[in-house]
Structures are given as C-alpha cells and as structure tokens.
Enzyme design. Structure first.
Site, PDB file in Angstrom:
ATOM      1  N   TYR A   1       0.834  -1.203   0.000  1.00 11.51           N
ATOM      2  CA  TYR A   1       0.000   0.000   0.000  1.00 11.51           C
ATOM      3  C   TYR A   1       0.876   1.264   0.000  1.00 11.51           C
ATOM      4  O   TYR A   1       2.087   1.193  -0.145  1.00 11.51           O
ATOM      5  CB  TYR A   1      -1.003  -0.050   1.150  1.00 11.51           C
ATOM      6  CG  TYR A   1      -1.899  -1.256   1.019  1.00 11.51           C
ATOM      7  CD1 TYR A   1      -2.614  -1.492  -0.161  1.00 11.51           C
ATOM      8  CD2 TYR A   1      -2.002  -2.203   2.036  1.00 11.51           C
ATOM      9  CE1 TYR A   1      -3.406  -2.617  -0.314  1.00 11.51           C
ATOM     10  CE2 TYR A   1      -2.798  -3.332   1.893  1.00 11.51           C
ATOM     11  CZ  TYR A   1      -3.485  -3.532   0.713  1.00 11.51           C
ATOM     12  OH  TYR A   1      -4.269  -4.656   0.561  1.00 11.51           O
TER      13      TYR A   1
ATOM     14  N   GLY B   1      -3.879 -14.515  12.554  1.00 12.12           N
ATOM     15  CA  GLY B   1      -4.893 -14.074  11.608  1.00 12.12           C
ATOM     16  C   GLY B   1      -5.874 -15.174  11.281  1.00 12.12           C
ATOM     17  O   GLY B   1      -6.927 -15.313  11.907  1.00 12.12           O
TER      18      GLY B   1
END
Length: 374
Positions: free
Chosen positions: A173, A315
């Site tokens: 990103y 996660g």
C-alpha cells in the site's frame, strides 16, 4: 508452567497487555458503504476479543481516495468518530486493547471505489498484475495533505477511545509504495535514493506521533513488509536500514507482515533465514517486534517466540478458531480448529462478505465440505 504467550506484556509507555497474542489486522469487507462499522462486523470482533490481549482492526482509510477495499472501515471524516467509538468499545468491553490500523491504498485501490476513479501513488508506475491501472503521480502538496490526513485519523481514533493506531506501511500500500524502488521513481525530496524513499513514511510516523503526543498511554505501531518480488524492489538490506531508522522514532512496536513466520527470502531461494527473526535480531532489543504467519498451534507460537520475539499476531487461526487463546490456556489445544467447513460461518461469527472471500480463495484456508458436527 504458563505458556510465554499467555504472560502479560508491558510497553515502554507503561501500557500492559493481558497476554502476548494479538488478532492480526485482516480485511473483512463488512463495513457499510459510507465507512461506518456494521453490526455484523461488531459481532465478528466481539467473538475474537475475549481471549487475545489486543485486537488490531482491519485497515481504515485516512482519505477518500485511499480506500483499498469494498466494505472498509472509514477514518477519513469526523462524522465517523461515533462509529469508530462503537467498534473500540465492543473490543474493549471483552477485555482486549483496541488498535485501529490506518492506511492509504495508493495504486492498489480499486478505481471504482475512488471519487474520481483514478488511483494515485509515488510515481506513475502500474503494479505488476493483470489489468492494473497506471496511477497518477502525487504532487508534493497532495503528499503533504495525505501526511496530515494520517494525523487527523489518529486524532479521530483517540477521540473514539481506541488504545492506539497501527500505521500500515506494508502489503504494497501507499507507504510501502513510497519506500519501494519499483513504485517510487521520483527524483525530488520524496524519492530517488534509499534515504529519500524513507521520507514519506517517516513523515507519516512523525505526524501520527505528534497527533498522539498528549496521551503517553496511546500506542503507535508500524507494520512493514520485509521484501518485494519486483525488480527493482525492496530488499532485506533496504528494510534493515529502514528499521534502524524507525527505531529512532518513539514508536511502541514494529509489526512484520509475512505469510509464514519461518519462511526465508522471497527474492533469493537460497536465503532460508526467517525475515521476522532477522528484524528481531537487528532491532528487537530497542523495540518490541510482532511476529505473524502460519503459526497454527500453541507449540508453533512457543517455537516462534523462542528466538526473542515478544508478541505474536494470529490471523487465519483466529478466524478458524475464535477461542484459540482460551483453549490454549485451558490445556485444550487438541480442540483448536485447524480447518473450516463451508457450513461453519454462523458458528464462527464471520461476516458474509469475508466468508465468501475465504471459500472462494483456493488454498488460503483449509476448507472441508461438511461441518465436524454433521
């Protein structure tokens, strides 16, 4: 004996986590179109907040042109503070610290989600994926505005009652795009040399820390991806130089983003050293490092922490098993789920949008056809 990951952890700022397990930041696609959190999203976090010491939320965009996913949490406007507060309280009421991950998608944002349908980045270089748009190169004034937006998002997180923010400098990103020689081809103050490619992410760190300066208990972390596949791309040498610079800031932690804690280099198949461990060995005595990646069992987590990494985020494991920590603490590790059934969504309190992403992404989660109870 108590497993090391169940022991409390205290940051240098005096904030204590009840244990060393964190919910890793994972996109869940479940917020409303306007950026408000949904009840389905709240329920998902509540289900996973009782056992872990800390929840790091899915990423929240700091500007409208930084939205990276449909159903993303918004932190780009003051009108979203009440929504953010609802999320923070839902997590904290279950006993975990609440950290909001803040980011800008840059060239990885879907054009259809952006106000002008045009992605932006450090330079006009498209990502290496089929059909990717070539982004527009940001002007210096726009870069300054985005830096300020990270500070404003931090202020909103504080007003909403979050315990901290995580600056998302990983996973390709915008912050990583400025650090990367693939996506940053600039020759001004924001790019060129390795030192100049650090300028934007370090300016964001400074802005966020400045926004949080009046609350010494507010946690500020930074997430980083160690390497890139692209050529030119981020190397481990680049990253070690960068983390040396990051530890000079008053950050509370570094979070290393990899799919496998124990995996070696994605650029050199001969280099087998864990990227997380390399960063721990480099700066772990100066700043807490969070490890992550394919740590399924309590034994996996203990082995990962044996090298000195003090914190672990889980996660996929906490999607498959929301009560992972509780079962580990009660010596019921044999009851921890290690796969999913296509019929398990409601039992696991997973938003429909995330569930569809899971079952339609081959190999990302081990999925059975039937529930174990059938």
């Amino acid at each position: 004996m108590t497993a090391s990951f169940l022991e409390p952890f205290t940051f240098k700022n005096g904030v204590t986590l009840k244990n060393r397990v964190m919910l890793a930041p994972m996109t869940n696609f479940a917020s409303k179109e306007n950026g408000e959190v949904s009840q389905e999203e709240i329920a998902y976090y509540e289900e996973r907040s009782e056992g872990v010491g800390t929840v790091i939320t899915a990423c929240a965009n700091v500007t409208a042109d930084g939205k990276g996913f449909p159903g993303e949490i918004g932190a780009d406007r003051d009108e979203l503070i009440d929504s953010l507060s609802t999320l923070a309280k839902a997590i904290q009421n279950k006993g975990a610290k609440a950290i909001l991950q803040i980011f800008h998608g840059g060239r990885m944002a879907p054009p259809e989600l952006l106000p002008d349908h045009q992605t932006v980045s450090a330079s006009a270089v498209a990502p290496l994926r089929d059909g990717a748009m070539t982004p527009r190169e940001l002007e210096s004034s726009e870069i300054e505005s985005i830096i300020k937006a990270f500070g404003e998002a931090t202020r909103r997180a504080m007003e909403a009652g979050f315990d901290g923010v995580e600056i998302h400098g990983a996973n390709t990103y915008l912050l990583q795009q400025f650090f990367s020689p693939h996506s940053n081809r600039r020759d001004d103050q924001w790019g060129g040399t390795l030192e100049k490619r650090m300028t934007f992410p370090l300016a964001v760190v400074e802005e966020v820390l400045n926004a949080a300066k009046d609350d010494s208990s507010f946690i500020v972390g930074y997430r980083i991806s160690p390497e890139e596949m692209e050529n030119p791309g981020i190397t481990m040498e680049d990253t070690l130089t960068f983390v040396d610079r990051l530890v000079e800031e008053k950050l509370d932690y570094l979070h290393v983003s990899v799919q496998d804690f124990n995996a070696g280099s994605m650029r050199d198949s001969e280099d087998k050293a864990s990227r997380v461990q390399l960063i721990q060995d480099r700066v772990g005595e100066k700043i807490p490092v969070i490890g992550v990646g394919s740590l399924h069992t309590p034994e996996d987590v203990e082995k990962a922490m044996a090298g000195g990494v003090p914190l672990i985020s889980l996660g996929r494991e906490l999607i498959m098993e929301p009560k992972w920590v509780e079962k580990a603490a009660d010596n019921r590790a044999n009851e921890i789920r290690t796969d999913l059934s296509v019929n398990d969504r409601e039992a696991l309190v997973v938003p429909e949008q995330l569930w569809q992403a899971i079952i339609n992404t081959p190999g990302w989660f081990p999925v059975r056809e039937h529930s174990k109870t059938e």
